[in-house]
Design a protein around this motif. Structure first.
Motif, PDB file in Angstrom:
ATOM      1  N   UNK A  78     -26.965 -22.800 -14.187  1.00 13.36           N
ATOM      2  CA  UNK A  78     -28.513 -22.682 -14.302  1.00 13.36           C
ATOM      3  C   UNK A  78     -29.094 -20.943 -14.342  1.00 13.36           C
ATOM      4  N   UNK A  79     -30.275 -20.988 -14.105  1.00 15.31           N
ATOM      5  CA  UNK A  79     -30.675 -20.195 -14.760  1.00 15.31           C
ATOM      6  C   UNK A  79     -31.680 -19.319 -13.724  1.00 15.31           C
ATOM      7  N   UNK A  80     -31.395 -18.917 -12.942  1.00 14.03           N
ATOM      8  CA  UNK A  80     -31.816 -18.328 -11.692  1.00 14.03           C
ATOM      9  C   UNK A  80     -30.926 -17.843 -11.297  1.00 14.03           C
ATOM     10  N   UNK A  81     -31.367 -16.424 -10.628  1.00 17.26           N
ATOM     11  CA  UNK A  81     -29.718 -15.595  -9.629  1.00 17.26           C
ATOM     12  C   UNK A  81     -30.298 -15.222  -8.570  1.00 17.26           C
ATOM     13  N   UNK A  82     -29.414 -15.156  -7.684  1.00 21.48           N
ATOM     14  CA  UNK A  82     -29.285 -14.727  -5.726  1.00 21.48           C
ATOM     15  C   UNK A  82     -28.126 -15.607  -5.411  1.00 21.48           C
ATOM     16  N   UNK A  91     -19.752 -33.712  -9.373  1.00 23.17           N
ATOM     17  CA  UNK A  91     -19.198 -34.208 -10.390  1.00 23.17           C
ATOM     18  C   UNK A  91     -19.614 -33.332 -11.308  1.00 23.17           C
ATOM     19  N   UNK A  92     -20.152 -32.387 -11.742  1.00 25.83           N
ATOM     20  CA  UNK A  92     -21.016 -32.251 -12.706  1.00 25.83           C
ATOM     21  C   UNK A  92     -19.788 -30.588 -12.792  1.00 25.83           C
ATOM     22  N   UNK A  93     -19.938 -30.226 -14.146  1.00 23.74           N
ATOM     23  CA  UNK A  93     -19.733 -29.131 -14.314  1.00 23.74           C
ATOM     24  C   UNK A  93     -21.240 -27.804 -13.727  1.00 23.74           C
ATOM     25  N   UNK A  94     -20.788 -26.967 -13.375  1.00 22.44           N
ATOM     26  CA  UNK A  94     -22.092 -25.902 -13.058  1.00 22.44           C
ATOM     27  C   UNK A  94     -21.582 -24.464 -13.800  1.00 22.44           C
ATOM     28  N   UNK A  95     -22.498 -23.835 -14.140  1.00 29.71           N
ATOM     29  CA  UNK A  95     -22.160 -22.817 -15.515  1.00 29.71           C
ATOM     30  C   UNK A  95     -22.881 -21.999 -14.693  1.00 29.71           C
ATOM     31  N   UNK A  96     -23.544 -20.929 -15.426  1.00 28.79           N
ATOM     32  CA  UNK A  96     -24.879 -20.248 -15.460  1.00 28.79           C
ATOM     33  C   UNK A  96     -25.248 -19.399 -16.668  1.00 28.79           C
ATOM     34  N   UNK A  97     -26.540 -18.918 -17.115  1.00 29.28           N
ATOM     35  CA  UNK A  97     -26.925 -17.979 -18.401  1.00 29.28           C
ATOM     36  C   UNK A  97     -27.773 -17.315 -17.835  1.00 29.28           C
ATOM     37  N   UNK A  98     -27.032 -15.795 -17.760  1.00 28.63           N
ATOM     38  CA  UNK A  98     -28.032 -14.958 -17.870  1.00 28.63           C
ATOM     39  C   UNK A  98     -27.689 -13.337 -18.130  1.00 28.63           C
ATOM     40  N   UNK A  99     -28.632 -12.718 -18.491  1.00 25.21           N
ATOM     41  CA  UNK A  99     -28.370 -11.201 -19.081  1.00 25.21           C
ATOM     42  C   UNK A  99     -29.868 -10.830 -19.119  1.00 25.21           C
ATOM     43  N   UNK A 137     -28.322 -14.814 -29.395  1.00 26.92           N
ATOM     44  CA  UNK A 137     -26.697 -15.067 -29.392  1.00 26.92           C
ATOM     45  C   UNK A 137     -26.602 -15.192 -27.808  1.00 26.92           C
ATOM     46  N   UNK A 138     -26.082 -16.024 -27.611  1.00 26.03           N
ATOM     47  CA  UNK A 138     -24.967 -16.069 -26.887  1.00 26.03           C
ATOM     48  C   UNK A 138     -23.459 -15.859 -26.520  1.00 26.03           C
ATOM     49  N   UNK A 139     -23.534 -15.209 -25.508  1.00 25.79           N
ATOM     50  CA  UNK A 139     -22.136 -14.788 -25.470  1.00 25.79           C
ATOM     51  C   UNK A 139     -20.757 -15.568 -24.648  1.00 25.79           C
ATOM     52  N   UNK A 140     -19.924 -16.289 -25.005  1.00 23.57           N
ATOM     53  CA  UNK A 140     -19.272 -16.990 -23.442  1.00 23.57           C
ATOM     54  C   UNK A 140     -18.056 -16.325 -22.704  1.00 23.57           C
ATOM     55  N   UNK A 141     -18.280 -16.581 -21.301  1.00 23.48           N
ATOM     56  CA  UNK A 141     -17.719 -16.474 -20.018  1.00 23.48           C
ATOM     57  C   UNK A 141     -17.048 -17.638 -19.661  1.00 23.48           C
ATOM     58  N   UNK A 142     -15.630 -16.722 -19.540  1.00 20.46           N
ATOM     59  CA  UNK A 142     -15.009 -17.505 -17.467  1.00 20.46           C
ATOM     60  C   UNK A 142     -15.404 -17.295 -16.581  1.00 20.46           C
ATOM     61  N   UNK A 143     -16.000 -16.365 -16.685  1.00 20.06           N
ATOM     62  CA  UNK A 143     -15.863 -15.149 -14.980  1.00 20.06           C
ATOM     63  C   UNK A 143     -18.081 -15.728 -14.608  1.00 20.06           C
ATOM     64  N   UNK A 144     -17.601 -16.729 -14.628  1.00 19.54           N
ATOM     65  CA  UNK A 144     -18.994 -16.966 -13.254  1.00 19.54           C
ATOM     66  C   UNK A 144     -19.105 -16.896 -12.438  1.00 19.54           C
ATOM     67  N   UNK A 145     -18.247 -16.366 -10.968  1.00 14.73           N
ATOM     68  CA  UNK A 145     -18.301 -14.962  -9.565  1.00 14.73           C
ATOM     69  C   UNK A 145     -19.429 -14.403 -10.438  1.00 14.73           C
ATOM     70  N   UNK A 146     -18.813 -13.039 -10.973  1.00 11.61           N
ATOM     71  CA  UNK A 146     -18.606 -11.706 -11.972  1.00 11.61           C
ATOM     72  C   UNK A 146     -20.404 -12.029 -12.284  1.00 11.61           C
ATOM     73  N   UNK A 147     -20.278 -13.096 -13.234  1.00 10.70           N
ATOM     74  CA  UNK A 147     -21.960 -12.634 -13.802  1.00 10.70           C
ATOM     75  C   UNK A 147     -22.918 -13.220 -12.306  1.00 10.70           C
ATOM     76  N   UNK A 148     -22.815 -14.509 -11.988  1.00  6.24           N
ATOM     77  CA  UNK A 148     -23.963 -14.423 -10.833  1.00  6.24           C
ATOM     78  C   UNK A 148     -23.645 -12.855  -9.737  1.00  6.24           C
ATOM     79  N   UNK A 149     -23.188 -12.400  -9.778  1.00  4.78           N
ATOM     80  CA  UNK A 149     -23.065 -11.439  -8.418  1.00  4.78           C
ATOM     81  C   UNK A 149     -23.938 -10.579  -8.991  1.00  4.78           C
TER      82      UNK A 149
END
Length: 379
Positions: free
Chosen positions: A122-126, A145-153, A200-212
């Motif tokens: 997910x590359x949108x924010x909200x 059935x799909x892994x869901x993640x986010x790209x943000x920065x 340069x991407x950084x890896x995170x396991x905190x999807x909630x924090x990134x989305x909020x």
């Protein structure tokens, strides 16, 4: 309200590693096109989907996205199409780069065309209006059935497309197997898929924090814009940014995210960028309102999607449900959606009771000024 962990429901092999070779980008606006360029620069084969047939035809003919990123060449290896099936068929990974309000609809359109277990970024924010759900929850419901993640920065589309040095956060929930073997984690594989000399991407396991962080920063940027447009300057914006970070942290923590995440690229980094330049639509929107421009005349009368305008509703609805105070976001909400006076609302924000900066200090003092002081400072 942490989002579900779709990884546990997929058949992804624990031994899968390395970059995803074919990436589909759904959404051919400025940011979607910029991410297509990022993926191609990293050596991936890219499909770029847009809903407007005319724009896609022009893009194919001219090698440019004339509507959103004119003057930037699209190299070979980026295939533009208005056919969702053609874009997603055989894709190893999908970046969803459409406005947050259309996410559920877009996920439903994607569902029949996605391969088994293909990750969705997910590359949108909200936050979804009405339900109060994070976008990962929305996507998880539609694509279970799909892994869901986010790209943000901190990313302006044109700068990213021009290959200026840029850093982002890629967040996915980590399955237990990925704790033992982090290089096989979806976020790690995506970092390898998109990373290049200038990206340069950084890896995170905190999807909630990134989305909020992403949802709240849009609202705070509008606040900064409003005060700038009303004639205030750097001191005021610095205070709003600081308060905004505190509001991000409080909401993220309440939903199971990490304050540390908010202190990173997806929080402080993105907020600082968005609140410091009229290149940000949210900031520019606020500047125009603060200057007294009527809503129908904003952006020269052109229709522009401003994520923070919608996010102001969903963020405050969610904060009210879980009992989190967010004074800056509430001020923006009340001005945009309750007809509150801009100057009086921000005057009241400054005239709140005085408190300790440290959370450990249990202190509250009546503010010595009246709620009209700041409003009368600039004519």
């Amino acid at each position: 309200m942490p989002s579900p962990d779709p990884i546990s429901r997929t058949s992804l092999s624990e031994t899968d590693r390395g970059p995803f070779e074919t990436i589909a980008v759904v959404g051919a606006g400025a940011w979607g096109t910029a991410l297509a360029l990022v993926a191609r620069e990293a050596g991936r084969e890219v499909r770029l989907w847009g809903r407007n047939n005319e724009d896609i035809a022009t893009m194919t003919k001219t090698g440019q996205n004339m509507r959103y990123l004119p003057g930037i060449h699209l190299p070979e290896g980026i295939e533009a199409t208005a056919d969702m099936g053609a874009a997603l068929s055989g894709a190893d990974c999908v970046l969803l780069v459409t406005p947050s309000v259309t996410l559920r609809e877009i996920c439903r359109q994607c569902a029949p065309h996605l391969g088994e277990g293909v990750p969705v970024v997910l590359c949108a924010k909200g936050i979804e209006t009405g339900s109060g759900k994070l976008l990962s929850e929305v996507a998880g419901e539609e694509l279970p059935e799909h892994p869901i993640g986010a790209l943000s920065g901190p990313t302006f589309a044109r700068e990213t497309a021009l290959n200026y040095p840029t850093a982002v956060t890629l967040a996915f929930p980590f399955a237990q197997a990925h704790r033992r073997d982090p290089e096989a984690a979806t976020a790690s594989r995506l970092a390898l898929s998109l990373g290049s000399e200038m990206f340069r991407p950084y890896v995170s396991d905190d999807l909630v924090g990134v989305e909020v962080a992403g949802a709240v920063k849009n609202v705070v940027a509008i606040a900064c814009g409003m005060m700038t447009g009303a004639g205030y300057a750097e001191n005021t914006r610095a205070a709003l940014i600081t308060w905004g970070i505190a509001e991000m942290m409080a909401l993220a923590e309440a939903l199971g995210g990490s304050r540390e995440t908010v202190a990173g690229l997806s929080g402080v980094g993105d907020l600082t960028l968005t609140c410091s330049s009229k290149t940000s639509r949210n900031m520019h929107f606020g500047v125009q309102l603060g200057a007294g421009i009527e809503r129908e005349n904003l952006f020269g009368g052109n229709p522009v999607v401003v994520e923070g305008e919608v996010n102001a509703i969903s963020v405050i609805d969610l904060a009210d449900r879980i009992g989190i105070e967010m004074p800056v976001c509430r001020a923006v909400h009340d001005i945009l959606h309750e007809g509150a006076d801009l100057r009086a609302t921000f005057a009241a924000l400054w005239a709140r009771p005085l408190t300790g900066e440290s959370r450990a200090l249990n202190l509250e003092l009546d503010h010595p000024s009246t709620a009209t002081g700041i409003g009368s400072a600039v004519g």
